[in-house]
Design a protein around this motif. Sequence first.
Motif, short mmCIF file in Angstrom:
data_model
loop_
_atom_site.label_atom_id
_atom_site.label_comp_id
_atom_site.label_asym_id
_atom_site.label_seq_id
_atom_site.Cartn_x
_atom_site.Cartn_y
_atom_site.Cartn_z
N PRO A 3 3.01 26.02 15.55
CA PRO A 3 4.40 25.74 15.16
C PRO A 3 5.02 26.93 14.43
O PRO A 3 4.35 27.67 13.71
N VAL A 4 6.32 27.09 14.60
CA VAL A 4 7.08 28.11 13.88
C VAL A 4 7.98 27.38 12.88
O VAL A 4 8.76 26.51 13.25
N ALA A 5 7.86 27.74 11.61
CA ALA A 5 8.68 27.10 10.58
C ALA A 5 10.14 27.53 10.74
O ALA A 5 10.43 28.73 10.83
N GLN A 6 11.04 26.56 10.79
CA GLN A 6 12.45 26.86 10.97
C GLN A 6 13.07 27.23 9.62
O GLN A 6 13.05 26.43 8.69
N MET A 7 13.61 28.44 9.50
CA MET A 7 14.15 28.91 8.24
C MET A 7 15.58 28.43 8.04
O MET A 7 16.43 28.61 8.91
N LEU A 8 15.83 27.81 6.90
CA LEU A 8 17.17 27.36 6.51
C LEU A 8 17.82 26.50 7.59
O LEU A 8 19.03 26.55 7.83
N ASN A 9 16.98 25.72 8.27
CA ASN A 9 17.42 24.75 9.28
C ASN A 9 17.99 25.39 10.54
O ASN A 9 18.50 24.69 11.41
N LEU A 10 17.89 26.73 10.66
CA LEU A 10 18.55 27.41 11.76
C LEU A 10 17.64 28.35 12.54
O LEU A 10 17.50 28.22 13.74
#
Length: 360
Positions: free
Chosen positions: A124-131
């Motif tokens: 998984p790739v963590a989504q930064m600042l919801n974007l």
Amino acid sequence: MRAAVLFEAKTPLQIEEVSVATPRAHEVLIRTAAVGVCRSDLHFVDGAYPHPVPTIPGHEAAGVVEAVGSEVTTLRAGDHVVTCLSVYCGSCEFCVTGRLYLCLGAGTRRGKAVAPRLMLGDKPVAQMLNLSAFAEQMLVHEHACVAIDRDMPLDRAALIGCAVTTGAGAVFHCCDLSPGETVAVVGCGGIGLAAVNAARIAGASRIIAIDPVPEKRILAEHLGATHSVDALSDTAADEVVELTRGGVHHAIEAVGRPQSAATAVKVLRRGGTATILGMMPLKEQVGLSAMDLLAGKKLQGGLMGGNRFPVDIPRLVDFYLRGLLDLDSIIGERLPLERINHAFDELRRGDATRSVVVFA
């Protein structure tokens, strides 16, 4: 899709092929057109603010909706949109009292039982600042973007997603500036320049730009500053106080350094308000002296300019289309995704205004 991935803080981003999921309920898939390179991203890239990795930075973006999930009511395929990190749930205390920018976004992210929005191979790739906007596509909650006029150029629209919303919002919302009042803006990057421009729109009588870079001070004057002061001068604060006959009504800090926050307080007149926009190191503190308090000075934060972005962003687009908001001058360079690390190097130097990553 191609994306700029951060695997470890203080290391260069790498261009990788990342897979993006199909939109679920309330989600929107956007084809990214342009992304501004913001100092907030740099804080995460350089490790000043922690974030799970691997991740894709980027949050100041515009693009075109490619697909929508079920229950999406505000957008449809083909819409031109600007994204904003102030994703809101719509039902919490902050949302129902009109402070969307303080919402923690409950229910706008995918839960652990659901497949992640972004994957790098089997990880998984963590989504930064919801974007996570430094990518060819963004998969976001519908409350993280808003449709705009299709006449708006998307490379300039991207800047509205953070810099302009924050800088202009500080003037229109946090300061509640009245025509004829005076303003000092400390730091003339993208946010500070937007604040200068907004102060002119709001009718400030004197707008003083404070920055160490001569070219930025010249640009600030082009955007509406009536005066500019070298931030490196030992007498910078005194010059502002003299120019305004006692100090400004409003001081806006747009850098994120304790020294610039201290300057914002020093240039205030009695009863004036300092608004801090910059992301400072987490251990730093900013305060008022006993004498400042006796003089009625006030100090406040201004998270994302106190925005209500579904309303504010279309209005800012209208300001641009009517020639009131100058976004063309703020863009220093346009570059492809492959040069993202160069853009961050320019930010570290501190001489650039705004770099914009554009996608073909």
